[in-house]
Design a protein around this motif. Structure first.
Motif, PDB file in Angstrom:
ATOM      1  N   LEU A 135      -2.724  18.880 -51.941  1.00 54.63           N
ATOM      2  CA  LEU A 135      -3.108  19.268 -53.151  1.00 54.63           C
ATOM      3  C   LEU A 135      -3.868  21.005 -53.496  1.00 54.63           C
ATOM      4  O   LEU A 135      -3.955  21.538 -54.136  1.00 54.63           O
ATOM      5  N   TRP A 136      -4.334  21.330 -51.862  1.00 53.01           N
ATOM      6  CA  TRP A 136      -5.016  22.641 -51.797  1.00 53.01           C
ATOM      7  C   TRP A 136      -3.997  23.898 -52.257  1.00 53.01           C
ATOM      8  O   TRP A 136      -4.546  24.589 -52.815  1.00 53.01           O
ATOM      9  N   TRP A 137      -2.869  23.910 -51.691  1.00 53.53           N
ATOM     10  CA  TRP A 137      -1.249  24.593 -52.346  1.00 53.53           C
ATOM     11  C   TRP A 137      -1.453  24.900 -53.858  1.00 53.53           C
ATOM     12  O   TRP A 137      -0.970  25.367 -53.984  1.00 53.53           O
ATOM     13  N   LEU A 138      -1.411  22.798 -54.622  1.00 58.87           N
ATOM     14  CA  LEU A 138      -1.297  23.142 -55.608  1.00 58.87           C
ATOM     15  C   LEU A 138      -2.073  23.807 -56.290  1.00 58.87           C
ATOM     16  O   LEU A 138      -1.785  24.487 -56.994  1.00 58.87           O
ATOM     17  N   GLU A 139      -3.563  23.238 -55.714  1.00 54.06           N
ATOM     18  CA  GLU A 139      -4.306  24.708 -56.567  1.00 54.06           C
ATOM     19  C   GLU A 139      -4.708  26.044 -56.441  1.00 54.06           C
ATOM     20  O   GLU A 139      -4.917  26.209 -57.433  1.00 54.06           O
ATOM     21  N   SER A 140      -3.712  26.756 -55.216  1.00 52.93           N
ATOM     22  CA  SER A 140      -3.544  28.142 -54.518  1.00 52.93           C
ATOM     23  C   SER A 140      -2.955  28.363 -56.508  1.00 52.93           C
ATOM     24  O   SER A 140      -2.584  29.262 -56.806  1.00 52.93           O
ATOM     25  N   TRP A 141      -1.553  27.775 -56.027  1.00 56.46           N
ATOM     26  CA  TRP A 141      -0.779  27.647 -57.644  1.00 56.46           C
ATOM     27  C   TRP A 141      -0.939  27.863 -58.768  1.00 56.46           C
ATOM     28  O   TRP A 141      -0.613  28.383 -59.536  1.00 56.46           O
ATOM     29  N   ARG A 142      -2.024  26.176 -58.580  1.00 55.54           N
ATOM     30  CA  ARG A 142      -2.530  26.746 -60.537  1.00 55.54           C
ATOM     31  C   ARG A 142      -3.208  27.795 -60.878  1.00 55.54           C
ATOM     32  O   ARG A 142      -3.394  28.481 -61.985  1.00 55.54           O
ATOM     33  N   HIS A 143      -4.284  27.825 -59.566  1.00 53.68           N
ATOM     34  CA  HIS A 143      -5.785  28.875 -60.485  1.00 53.68           C
ATOM     35  C   HIS A 143      -4.774  30.185 -60.671  1.00 53.68           C
ATOM     36  O   HIS A 143      -5.604  31.249 -60.253  1.00 53.68           O
ATOM     37  N   LYS A 144      -3.739  30.640 -60.034  1.00 54.68           N
ATOM     38  CA  LYS A 144      -2.790  32.187 -60.085  1.00 54.68           C
ATOM     39  C   LYS A 144      -2.931  32.790 -61.394  1.00 54.68           C
ATOM     40  O   LYS A 144      -2.529  31.388 -62.745  1.00 54.68           O
TER      41      LYS A 144
ATOM     42  N   ILE B 288       9.076  34.622 -54.641  1.00 52.49           N
ATOM     43  CA  ILE B 288       8.728  33.692 -53.152  1.00 52.49           C
ATOM     44  C   ILE B 288       6.871  33.134 -53.225  1.00 52.49           C
ATOM     45  O   ILE B 288       7.469  32.488 -53.137  1.00 52.49           O
ATOM     46  N   VAL B 289       5.910  33.385 -52.818  1.00 54.55           N
ATOM     47  CA  VAL B 289       4.637  32.906 -52.589  1.00 54.55           C
ATOM     48  C   VAL B 289       4.240  32.557 -53.542  1.00 54.55           C
ATOM     49  O   VAL B 289       3.576  31.169 -52.818  1.00 54.55           O
ATOM     50  N   ALA B 290       4.724  32.586 -54.416  1.00 59.56           N
ATOM     51  CA  ALA B 290       3.887  31.254 -55.321  1.00 59.56           C
ATOM     52  C   ALA B 290       4.722  30.057 -55.401  1.00 59.56           C
ATOM     53  O   ALA B 290       4.391  28.673 -55.798  1.00 59.56           O
ATOM     54  N   TYR B 291       5.771  30.303 -56.131  1.00 57.20           N
ATOM     55  CA  TYR B 291       6.843  28.414 -55.852  1.00 57.20           C
ATOM     56  C   TYR B 291       6.704  28.574 -54.305  1.00 57.20           C
ATOM     57  O   TYR B 291       7.390  27.001 -54.261  1.00 57.20           O
TER      58      TYR B 291
END
Length: 150
Positions: free
Chosen positions: A21-30, A74-77
């Motif tokens: 969930l933490w990684w998904l939040e990192s993706w979501r907030h970009k 690469i980083v985002a995905y």
């Protein structure tokens, strides 16, 4: 083994899912438009340019700077894939290893900015605990389909 409320495997699964969930939040907030236009890589480049360790500057200049658009994707995905894989428990040992590596890369890049270090350090720690605790033994597609040894 049963502990308070849950088994050990279930507690490890909770850590794994929370990390996902933490990684998904990192993706979501970009801000995806800015990120994919190179905003995130420009920001990281500014940090790498002033980094106290020469190997970080050289590595960034060699690997990331020549391909800012590709590295942004690469980083985002990678963050999205890690989040999804960890939440559902798919290819979990691979996702946890990649999570540990990416967290350590972020940690080393941001070593002089201690405001970020708590998150990066905790994500690395949870990745290691999830990996060595075999967090795919419960609440995971890996467990359902018997993909990895117990």
């Amino acid at each position: 083994m049963q502990t308070i409320w849950l088994t050990e495997a279930e507690w490890f699964a909770i850590l794994r899912i929370g990390l996902g969930l933490w990684w998904l939040e990192s993706w979501r907030h970009k801000d995806k438009k800015d990120w994919f236009a190179g905003g995130g890589i420009r920001w990281a480049s500014g940090i790498a340019d002033k980094h106290r360790w020469p190997f970080v500057r050289r590595g960034f200049d060699l690997v990331v700077k020549p391909r800012p658009r590709l590295m942004a994707y690469i980083v985002a995905y990678a963050e999205l894939a890690l989040g999804l894989g960890l939440v559902v428990g798919f290819l979990t040992p691979i996702a946890l290893t990649a999570s540990l590596v990416l967290s350590l890369i972020y940690l080393v890049l941001m070593i002089h900015d201690w405001a970020e270090q708590g998150q990066n350090l905790m994500m690395a720690l949870i990745s290691a605990v999830g990996l060595f605790g075999a967090s795919w033994r419960s609440w995971a597609l890996d467990d359902t389909f018997g993909l990895f040894l117990q």
